[in-house]
Motif scaffolding. Structure first.
Motif, PDB file in Angstrom:
ATOM      1  N   UNK A  38       0.841  -1.213   0.000  1.00  0.00           N
ATOM      2  CA  UNK A  38       0.000   0.000   0.000  1.00  0.00           C
ATOM      3  C   UNK A  38       0.866   1.249   0.000  1.00  0.00           C
ATOM      4  N   UNK A  39       1.959   1.205   0.777  1.00  0.00           N
ATOM      5  CA  UNK A  39       2.872   2.364   0.795  1.00  0.00           C
ATOM      6  C   UNK A  39       3.475   2.541  -0.594  1.00  0.00           C
ATOM      7  N   UNK A  40       3.961   1.421  -1.183  1.00  0.00           N
ATOM      8  CA  UNK A  40       4.577   1.496  -2.517  1.00  0.00           C
ATOM      9  C   UNK A  40       3.610   2.145  -3.503  1.00  0.00           C
ATOM     10  N   UNK A  41       2.360   1.688  -3.483  1.00  0.00           N
ATOM     11  CA  UNK A  41       1.373   2.183  -4.446  1.00  0.00           C
ATOM     12  C   UNK A  41       1.173   3.685  -4.262  1.00  0.00           C
ATOM     13  N   UNK A  76      -1.700  11.594 -22.769  1.00  0.00           N
ATOM     14  CA  UNK A  76      -2.099  10.564 -21.803  1.00  0.00           C
ATOM     15  C   UNK A  76      -0.829   9.957 -21.198  1.00  0.00           C
ATOM     16  N   UNK A  77      -0.656  10.134 -19.889  1.00  0.00           N
ATOM     17  CA  UNK A  77       0.518   9.559 -19.212  1.00  0.00           C
ATOM     18  C   UNK A  77       0.136   8.218 -18.607  1.00  0.00           C
ATOM     19  N   UNK A  78       0.869   7.183 -18.986  1.00  0.00           N
ATOM     20  CA  UNK A  78       0.625   5.832 -18.457  1.00  0.00           C
ATOM     21  C   UNK A  78       1.866   5.371 -17.700  1.00  0.00           C
ATOM     22  N   UNK A  79       1.712   5.154 -16.381  1.00  0.00           N
ATOM     23  CA  UNK A  79       2.812   4.633 -15.563  1.00  0.00           C
ATOM     24  C   UNK A  79       2.538   3.164 -15.274  1.00  0.00           C
ATOM     25  N   UNK A  80       3.451   2.301 -15.704  1.00  0.00           N
ATOM     26  CA  UNK A  80       3.271   0.865 -15.461  1.00  0.00           C
ATOM     27  C   UNK A  80       3.987   0.485 -14.170  1.00  0.00           C
ATOM     28  N   UNK A  81       3.246  -0.143 -13.235  1.00  0.00           N
ATOM     29  CA  UNK A  81       3.811  -0.574 -11.957  1.00  0.00           C
ATOM     30  C   UNK A  81       4.224  -2.041 -12.031  1.00  0.00           C
ATOM     31  N   UNK A 121       8.519   0.167  -7.060  1.00  0.00           N
ATOM     32  CA  UNK A 121       7.888  -0.827  -7.925  1.00  0.00           C
ATOM     33  C   UNK A 121       8.445  -2.219  -7.646  1.00  0.00           C
ATOM     34  N   UNK A 122       9.780  -2.304  -7.585  1.00  0.00           N
ATOM     35  CA  UNK A 122      10.426  -3.602  -7.346  1.00  0.00           C
ATOM     36  C   UNK A 122      10.005  -4.189  -6.002  1.00  0.00           C
ATOM     37  N   UNK A 123       9.950  -3.342  -4.972  1.00  0.00           N
ATOM     38  CA  UNK A 123       9.591  -3.819  -3.632  1.00  0.00           C
ATOM     39  C   UNK A 123       8.148  -4.301  -3.611  1.00  0.00           C
TER      40      UNK A 123
END
Lengths: 604, 604
Positions: free
Chosen positions: B385-388, B472-477, B400-402
């Protein structure tokens, strides 16, 4: 090196029968534990009063507990419900062997303790002496009957599981029991000069020496819990039988060896395969890889002390009684324990699940909620035993200070003043609804009788004496009140009397009396906590060659007084403990502040 | 500073009634958790299949368990034997509050989870959907009746101890329960667009906001277990009512403040004195001095993360949703957790007695016999949840890795593949006869329903989208297979489709479709474990400005593929762990070697 098992060439062998003459140990000075009974501790002194609690109450309490527990009767070789291990084991963590496997050692420690009190001058007035004497006689008589034709002596594997005899040295404590019974027999012989108990134990030891060892037809084994090592080296100091020294040395040196004849496996691994581990399953990494039982590496290659605290420290105690490399290894591991893994109280062991050491230096949480804490009474007693042996090998202020710290802060507290309740773990703080009170007894009750034998032997921790021609060397370990006689080669007698106000005040007077023509070399300790240290007359002080000590050369009849201040100290923990606390100390005593007696902190 | 309680001036207040328009959060990008339902995870993919286990089996199992447990019926406000705390508490450690005190949150988490599955496209085919829907309706109807006239909602303190209401925020979990019910209400509103549940919870929140806060007539309190903080900040992202943001911020910032009106004492100390701690007695140093509940110092002054892992990480989660200093504090403490106090598996918490953190950096024993290990499922969920939140505030390859490491190695394993058994602690090794198997349920069962809501929300952990004019900005997690629609300001629709072979193979294809005139900025993660990383067509790669990411500028209709190698890695522990082990990893997955499946080591 730890890998050679050959018996030492020196000293010259003597036959086991000659038990009369005074004995010297390899380190060529009398083992204080063999001369404790020449010392009488003043009954009105601090230590005398505590010792009286044991002589008058604790020994009696413990005899009753042994009877209640069943271990007393066990030597009659009758069945006892607690022998039903499978049932007992159900709920238990598999690392702890069933309590009944330790019963013989409980009885042994009690006999040893009782004999110490019976054989010291200040123990003559024991209220229950006659009851103790007849209990000792009855127990020895039972053991004589219980001993098997081949010399084996052990209740569980005689009554319950003959076939399992000596098949699980890792868990089943047979050698451990033998060791404590042997120390008891040595104490009994010293008190009674009757050899019947000692003969029983020497017969058992002969069986073990025949069965185990480096020879082709021997099993290359050693015990999961060291103790026989200590006992047999004490036996050696009496018998001077090189086989005894060699076996004691073997049990220490063989540890962790990869035996070609065992498929190159460590003994415990091979042994577990032999019995297919049907009953005990090593289900902990620290058991599988040897750390718990200290066979993960030869002693010489262990750079930090690991595993079960008491097992580790008993092993080091034995090594500190040995020669050459092993003695150096003992020094290294004891220093690691004291410098990196000991609580300010002298408590040892911070990982409750293994009753042992952390891999982390300075991992010394005060309670379970901080990560753990154990500080078993037996571990600090073991540390005292190491100190006493190191001191007898080479005087050291550090070993003296540590011995005193353990005794006063993690050992004496092990029993209540009414002599009826005992601590096993001596946690610095408790968590949740953990029990913070002493208990009447324990299923596994190694600590209470271990306390008693330590108190019985207290005179042996006080000082030691060595005589060479006309010179009497007196090394003082602990400032206590008491006196002792010294038998001189000429047959004459010298006396030493020390009267001290320690541990409360740094004021001690020493009176020495020897025949004309003798001189004294006295080593006076200057404790780490002492400030403004004076010996009067001052002119007597010589430049010291031992750290923490002053050497005094004194005429045959001398009286000197030692005084030092003990200001209150606030001790800050090592930064690596990550602890935000202070300990309050005065002299050798660490003071405890019970949260129940004080208002709660408010996080400030 | 963490000590100012004023509500932020920005953004402009909106009245709670306006719930129709699309909402932005303070950090000015959509909270992925608020857009998860625009994502549909491919049902035949790795994550889709796991998610199906939850939708088809786990939710059903847990509903049955809630009924069996009594927490389902509890909202009828009938008596339940488990309400007899004194009886229950007898055997328990006083640090854990009675299980019934957490029942309301168990129900809340299940409703939240069920609503997530009901509202996602791939959840439409739920076999038990109608049973879930009627259970949800019945529970909400019960809550409507159970809610008191002043808005209070809580089974235990309504049925058993009305007078004790909100008198022990430290232990009694009332605010924690309110938080989970509020998150459930938000999920329910999002799915059903029916406000009845949300209105119930907003009434309760109003009561709490009236009762607690910095005002003169308010109690300056905060909960012993953070969660309401998280929930109310999610409520704020819907209502944009600044009172909601201010209260969430207050609960975080007020922690550890010494209130003059409380005699300069921290709230929990004052509160315990008020009730004379008749029932709960804080008997652990870490409770007395605040570490366990994270009030030992203001967040801003905490340089290492301490105490109960889930409480600490929930507090950090709330802080990571806030502004300025608190966000920085969240970053600092999360980095300390990840760098110094996290297992290779993403497991968190090495001190079992507090289910929490050690004071020691790198104190990460694998099992109790090595000194401890806990790694609670909820703690790794909290870390996700913190990472997100950190990712939604500022993209970071590390976060993201964590997140991926925690999900794959310490969260997904929390339930069995048949969906019927669960882990609470995820120890790296077990000791003695500890249970190594999953359990059907737990007296305190926070983890299983927490797993379900996390899996329900999984689309929210996959990626996030922000639109600005024609860009449109797309961030992939996370590399997963699924698709989502993006509502454009013009009312038109853009679609994103990702098909990935992760976590087994580093092969992913991304298909983007937007109306003519739009362009994409896509942030593609290059995981820490990737070797030979390619994006094709390669010419598209731009120099990256985010560590661990590549920024791509793409036309309205684009298809790109990302490939990377994942060689097997042997991971050595940090030297300060004092561990002589290696972990085997491939890509994001850490492999476990069960001792029962392998021959024992021989200490070599």
């Amino acid at each position: 090196m730890g890998s050679t098992y050959s018996a030492p060439v020196q000293p010259a062998p003597r036959v086991t029968e000659e038990l009369d003459k005074p004995i010297l140990r390899p380190c060529e000075r009398p083992h204080p534990q063999e001369t404790f009974d020449q010392t009488s501790i003043a009954s009105d002194s601090f230590y005398g009063k505590i010792r009286a609690i044991y002589g008058q109450r604790v020994l009696k309490t413990q005899l009753e507990q042994l009877r209640k527990q069943g271990s007393y009767e066990a030597f009659k070789l009758g069945w006892h419900p607690k022998f039903d291990i499978e049932k007992l084991q159900g709920a238990k963590c598999t690392i702890s062997s069933p309590p009944t496997l330790l019963w013989d050692s409980d009885v042994g420690k009690w006999i040893e303790a009782a004999c110490y009190f019976l054989s010291t001058a200040d123990g003559k007035g024991l209220p229950h002496a006659s009851e103790f004497v007849s209990a000792i006689d009855e127990l020895i008589a039972m053991m004589a009957k219980a001993q098997q034709s081949d010399g084996y002596l052990g209740t569980y594997f005689t009554v319950v599981d003959k076939a399992g005899r000596l098949k699980n040295l890792r868990d089943m404590h047979e050698m451990y029991n033998c060791g404590h019974l042997l120390e008891a027999a040595l104490a009994h012989y010293r008190w009674s000069e009757d050899r019947k108990f000692l003969n029983i134990m020497i017969r058992y030891v002969d069986l073990l020496m025949k069965t185990f060892g480096p020879g082709e037809n021997q099993r290359h084994g050693y015990p999961g819990h060291p103790e026989l090592e200590l006992a047999i080296l004490r036996l050696y100091s009496l018998t001077r039988d090189p086989r005894h020294y060699a076996f004691g040395r073997y049990l220490v040196a063989a540890r962790s060896q990869r035996e070609p004849s065992l498929g190159g496996k460590p003994f415990f691994v091979w042994e577990a395969e032999q019995r297919k581990d049907t009953f005990f399953h090593a289900s902990m990494a620290s058991i599988d890889d040897g750390r718990y039982h200290q066979w993960h590496a030869p002693l010489h290659d262990q750079d930090t002390i690991l595993g079960h605290s008491v097992r580790a420290l008993y092993l080091v105690t034995a090594a500190s009684d040995l020669d050459g490399t092993l003695l150096n290894d003992a020094n290294r591991l004891w220093n690691d324990c004291v410098d990196n893994k000991m609580y300010v109280t002298g408590g040892i062991g911070s990982v409750p699940d293994i009753e042992g050491f952390s891999e982390f230096p300075h991992f010394l949480p005060n309670s379970h909620d901080e990560g753990g804490c154990y500080a078993e009474t037996c571990a600090s007693i073991a540390c005292m035993m190491i100190c006493e042996r190191l001191l007898s090998q080479k005087l050291s202020g550090k070993a003296r200070d540590v011995m005193e710290r353990c005794l006063l802060n993690n050992v004496l507290g092990g029993a209540s003043l009414d002599g009826k309740r005992f601590y096993y773990a001596n946690r610095l703080a408790t968590c949740g609804n953990e029990v913070a009170d002493r208990s009447e007894w324990f299923e596994v009750c190694c600590c209470p009788p271990n306390l008693s034998r330590t108190m019985g032997l207290l005179g042996g921790y006080m000082w030691s004496v060595k005589t060479k021609s006309q010179t009497i060397s007196l090394d003082i370990y602990l400032y206590m009140s008491g006196e002792r006689t010294v038998k001189l080669p000429s047959g004459e007698i010298a006396t030493v009397e020390m009267s001290s106000e320690m541990p409360w005040y740094g004021k001690t007077t020493l009176r020495l009396q020897a025949p004309v023509g003798y001189e004294w070399i006295v080593q006076i300790p200057e404790p780490e906590y002492a400030v403004i240290f004076n010996v009067s007359p001052p002119s007597l002080i010589t430049s010291t060659d031992v750290e923490g000590y002053h050497s005094l050369f004194l005429p045959a009849r001398s009286t000197i007084s030692v005084t030092f201040d003990m200001p209150v100290r606030l001790l800050a923990p090592h930064p690596a403990t990550h602890q935000d606390t202070l300990a309050i100390a005065r002299g050798p005593i660490i003071y405890a502040a019970e949260s129940y007696d004080n208002t709660k902190m408010e996080g400030e």
